[in-house]
Design an enzyme around this catalytic site. Sequence first.
Site, short mmCIF file in Angstrom:
data_model
loop_
_atom_site.label_atom_id
_atom_site.label_comp_id
_atom_site.label_asym_id
_atom_site.label_seq_id
_atom_site.Cartn_x
_atom_site.Cartn_y
_atom_site.Cartn_z
N GLY A 194 0.82 -1.21 0.00
CA GLY A 194 0.00 0.00 0.00
C GLY A 194 0.85 1.26 0.00
N GLU A 195 1.91 1.26 0.80
CA GLU A 195 2.79 2.42 0.87
C GLU A 195 3.59 2.57 -0.44
OE1 GLU A 195 1.15 1.48 4.41
OE2 GLU A 195 2.56 0.12 3.42
N TYR A 196 3.92 1.46 -1.06
CA TYR A 196 4.59 1.52 -2.37
C TYR A 196 3.70 2.23 -3.39
CZ TYR A 196 6.24 -0.05 -6.95
OH TYR A 196 6.65 -0.09 -8.25
#
Length: 411
Positions: A59-61
Amino acid sequence: MSFTYNTGITLAQFGLQCIAPFNDKIKKGVEGRRETFSILEKHISPKDKTLWFHCASLGEYEQGLPVFKVLRDHYKDHKIVLSFFSPSGYEIRKNSPIADVVIYLPLDSKHNAKRFIDFVKPELTVFVKYDIWPNLLSELKKKQLRAILISAAFRPNQSYFKFYGKHLRQALFAFEHIFTQNEASKKLLESINYNKVTISGDTRFDRVSSQLDIDNTLEFIEDFKQDKLCVVAGSTWPEGEALLINYINNHASQDVKFIIAPHNIKPNQIKNIQEKLEVESILFSEKEQRDLKTAQVFIVNTIGILTKIYNYADIAYVGGALGNTGLHNTLEPAVFSVPIIIGNIYDKFPEAKALIDNNGMFSIANQTEFDTILTELIKDKAKRELTGNNNATYIKNHKGAVNKIINYLGL
């Protein structure tokens, strides 16, 4: 750095090694971290200029990707190191074209932190959202290497803002600048006297908006959908799947098609869904051998295509907010002007609250509520269009975080 923190890291390393034989995900992380430094030694030389991007997970990627792309294009003569903490990020993006080297982040011991920073020596480090590692950040600061945190989201109950959080607070001061998603996060940082803050918004709005600029055509979905209304259920978990299956079996018209993309695509989970359905279903893996037109339910037992599938949705259900799992990405369907249904546990997801307040998303807590709102959206085309357009407008109005970050960096 505090004795307590470093002792905790040592104990965590020992604990993970003990648990690894009994948990596939933890095992992948433990084994992957053993290879981190050998991978770096193979691909990075002392003469290389580098950038370092760190993401906790997938998700952070996705959140950081719009910024990573700009930096990749600008720093053409640099090697980019991309690190993940979680296997769910590393395993899916270990071949990401955005980076020259993709690794598991080593556990944040003093020894590992010094060795990692001495080796990589990144000219610029970008952390995404909240994955803060004090020893690594301390080494960056000690060596006067630039680091920023983007799309940061803080809450008052986090350790940084408690009387016992002094050492964790110090880690935040290793960042030369922090870009927050909202005013509340900025005020929390200012409460600990960190003032190099810009409210940029969430880079995910830029990320999902870019989806509209590419070809989202999937011919097999067109063959399946035909000219019928389509409900897409993305990133589902068993508790949400139970609601969907019950609705399909007892209330769904033949004129409505359903696409279910489970979060867990293990064969036993997929088989469980198929066995409970009383209508014809087809798997992604069967699409070449079966007649797509006759099936009412298409089950996506693969990864990487859900975002494009949302392009075919007339209504979306996004999983993860009914049980103990966090809500999945609601912005992906929202950008396609789709009304969205979610569960009722979304307190930690400000974009969900905003989309609900903006009359584009609906929260349900049980089967009756799910049946009611889904039936209403299926039958009322005007409501579908109005609520879907509300979502698209909200996304459009909240773009721009990437430009603020890039302008700060002077690129």
